[in-house]
Design a protein around this motif. Sequence first.
Motif: not given
Length: 66
Positions: A11, A13, A26, A31, A44-47, A49, A52
Motif C-alpha cells: 500500500s 500512503y 473508500e 482507494l 490518500i491510501d492506495i491498496d 499500489a 496500479k
Amino acid sequence: MKLHYYRDTDSLYIELSPNLSSDSQEVADGLVVDFDSAGNVVGIDIDRASEKLDLQSVETVALPLE
C-alpha cells in the motif's frame, strides 16, 4: 507531502497533512481518503499500489510557493 510505501501490505500512503485522521472514506476500490475533524483531506491510501502504479520511478516537481 510525504509518500509512505508499505511493502508488506503493498500500500502507498500519500500524507498531505500532519493532522490526525478522524474519518476515512473508500472512494473507489482500494482507494481510501482520510479526513481530519474539520473535513479536510489529510491523506490518500492506495491498496495494491504496485499493481496500479509504477513504483520504480517516482518524480517530484518543485512547485512555486507564493
